[in-house]
Design an enzyme around this catalytic site. Structure first.
Site, PDB file in Angstrom:
ATOM      1  N   CYS A 106      18.260 -67.840 -23.368  1.00 19.17           N
ATOM      2  CA  CYS A 106      18.338 -66.443 -23.786  1.00 19.17           C
ATOM      3  C   CYS A 106      19.560 -66.314 -24.687  1.00 19.17           C
ATOM      4  CB  CYS A 106      18.484 -65.563 -22.544  1.00 19.17           C
ATOM      5  SG  CYS A 106      18.803 -63.832 -22.936  1.00 19.17           S
ATOM      6  N   CYS A 113      26.604 -53.871 -29.116  1.00 19.31           N
ATOM      7  CA  CYS A 113      25.335 -53.219 -29.441  1.00 19.31           C
ATOM      8  C   CYS A 113      25.598 -51.730 -29.626  1.00 19.31           C
ATOM      9  CB  CYS A 113      24.348 -53.431 -28.296  1.00 19.31           C
ATOM     10  SG  CYS A 113      22.687 -52.791 -28.626  1.00 19.31           S
ATOM     11  N   CYS A 117      21.826 -47.842 -24.491  1.00 22.34           N
ATOM     12  CA  CYS A 117      21.018 -47.699 -23.261  1.00 22.34           C
ATOM     13  C   CYS A 117      21.939 -47.476 -22.064  1.00 22.34           C
ATOM     14  CB  CYS A 117      20.149 -48.938 -23.045  1.00 22.34           C
ATOM     15  SG  CYS A 117      18.957 -49.194 -24.373  1.00 22.34           S
ATOM     16  N   CYS A 120      22.924 -50.425 -19.494  1.00 19.90           N
ATOM     17  CA  CYS A 120      23.226 -51.744 -20.053  1.00 19.90           C
ATOM     18  C   CYS A 120      24.724 -51.926 -20.293  1.00 19.90           C
ATOM     19  CB  CYS A 120      22.457 -51.914 -21.359  1.00 19.90           C
ATOM     20  SG  CYS A 120      22.749 -53.487 -22.164  1.00 19.90           S
ATOM     21  N   CYS A 334      22.820 -58.573 -18.916  1.00 18.19           N
ATOM     22  CA  CYS A 334      23.265 -58.540 -20.306  1.00 18.19           C
ATOM     23  C   CYS A 334      24.692 -58.055 -20.487  1.00 18.19           C
ATOM     24  CB  CYS A 334      22.446 -57.505 -21.055  1.00 18.19           C
ATOM     25  SG  CYS A 334      20.921 -58.058 -21.607  1.00 18.19           S
TER      26      CYS A 334
END
Ligand code: SAH
Length: 345
Positions: A106, A113, A117, A120, A334
């Site tokens: 992955c 980012c 979200c 996250c 993540c």
């Protein structure tokens, strides 16, 4: 002068570079093989090139190599998580998962980012920058070098929104699947997006055979907006259109990612909505009990609720897999490893 990033160049581009520095064309193929097949870490290793050419390369080009500053291995399932340092000192993380059908890596597509979200960890510090093709390739190469095992599957589900870095993503996919490189099958690559509708259509036009995973997480616009700011921009109806378009163009079935948060999106009504959507675009569903992140308020649905949710989907004839929660004990979610590393510093 900034040196050219040689590992991000396609073979035809590399041929042109060689001509520009007064070298024969076939040198490009040799260099390409050293970088993308033999996974060389230094021009000095490229022993079928003359010493003077190796020196010239070092002078003209930057050879991107990632170094693992931290490796964590899960005692539960052998999953390995790597924290890699990029040439500019930024950090990203990659995860190696071992399955019966092969090794899966992955990878991250951005440093941070900007999608926001709510559950996250990757998005907490915002977006720093996008990764180059070389930096994405190197995550796969560095894991291969470190473990000595062939990687058969790659999922672009680490830090970042891959479709917000489209040009480099496409370049990365083409180079990773090139027979002159690691030659990983396009069908074994999955790109996960939070749902950038115009970009999904763009990806569909690229004539690739990669799997598209859509992070849905809610079956109504209202629920989705609670969890994902991107849902303010694109409605579920628009998303489903984009999914159908992707399926028609590529023949590849879409996967819906659905993270189950206790008391938020795990009711019978949610399951019924998800079933309708999955049917409408022939999607598989991948359920993930949400991985709790310290700074976020969400908790995973209980084991029973997850099982019941999955059963509902299956009874309706939807193919629903429960993502094995790999690497829970090693900051599996993540962006958690990178974030914890930053905090310690
Ligand atoms: N930006 C892309 C890819 C990176 S996120 C996307 O949104 O799809 C990869 C997947 O992990 C997404 O489905 C994302 O929603 C999910 N995810 C992020 N944080 C999570 C958490 N704490 N628990 C469970 N899934 C999470």
């Amino acid at each position: 002068m900034k040196k050219t990033d040689i590992k991000s160049l396609s073979l035809p581009q590399l041929v042109r570079e060689m001509e520009q520095i007064g070298e024969k064309k076939f040198r490009a193929a040799q260099l390409y093989e050293w970088m993308h097949k033999k996974l060389a870490e230094d021009f000095a290793e490229m022993t079928n090139l003359s010493l003077s050419l190796r020196e010239k390369c070092a002078e003209h080009f930057e050879l991107t190599v990632l170094h693992a500053v931290q490796v964590q291995e899960s005692k539960q399932d052998g999953t390995k998580k790597f924290l890699f340092e990029l040439p500019d000192g930024n950090m990203v993380e990659s995860v190696l998962m071992r399955y019966h059908h092969g090794n899966s890596v992955c990878i991250s597509s951005q440093v941070g980012c900007k999608m926001g979200c709510k559950f996250c960890a990757s998005t907490l510090g915002g977006l720093e920058r996008s990764l180059t093709a070389a930096e994405m390739l190197e995550q796969v190469y560095a894991v291969t070098r470190k473990t000595g095992d062939r990687v058969s599957n790659v999922v672009v589900m680490g830090i970042g929104e891959p479709l917000d870095n489209m040009e480099n993503l496409i370049r990365f996919i083409r180079m990773l699947t090139d027979e002159k490189g690691l030659h990983i099958s396009q069908r074994n690559i999955t790109v996960s997006t939070c749902g950038l509708v115009p970009k999904i259509k763009e990806l569909a036009e690229e004539d690739l055979q990669v799997t598209l995973a859509l992070s849905l997480h809610g079956a109504t616009d209202e629920k989705r907006r609670e969890l994902m700011p991107v849902a303010e921009k694109y409605s579920i109806a628009e998303l489903m259109d984009a999914c159908r378009y992707y399926f028609e163009k590529t023949g590849r079935r879409i996967t819906f990612e659905y993270a189950l948060a206790g008391g938020v999106n795990d009711t019978e009504e949610d399951a019924a909505g998800l079933i309708r959507l999955a049917f409408s675009v022939h999607a598989h569903v991948n359920l993930i009990p949400i991985n709790p992140v310290r700074e976020r308020k969400y908790t995973a649905s209980g084991r029973e609720a997850v099982k019941a949710f999955q059963r509902k989907l299956e009874e309706a004839g939807i193919n629903a897999t429960l993502r094995r929660e790999m690497g829970r004990d090693i900051d599996g979610a993540c962006g958690q490893l990178r974030r914890n590393h930053h905090k310690k510093k």
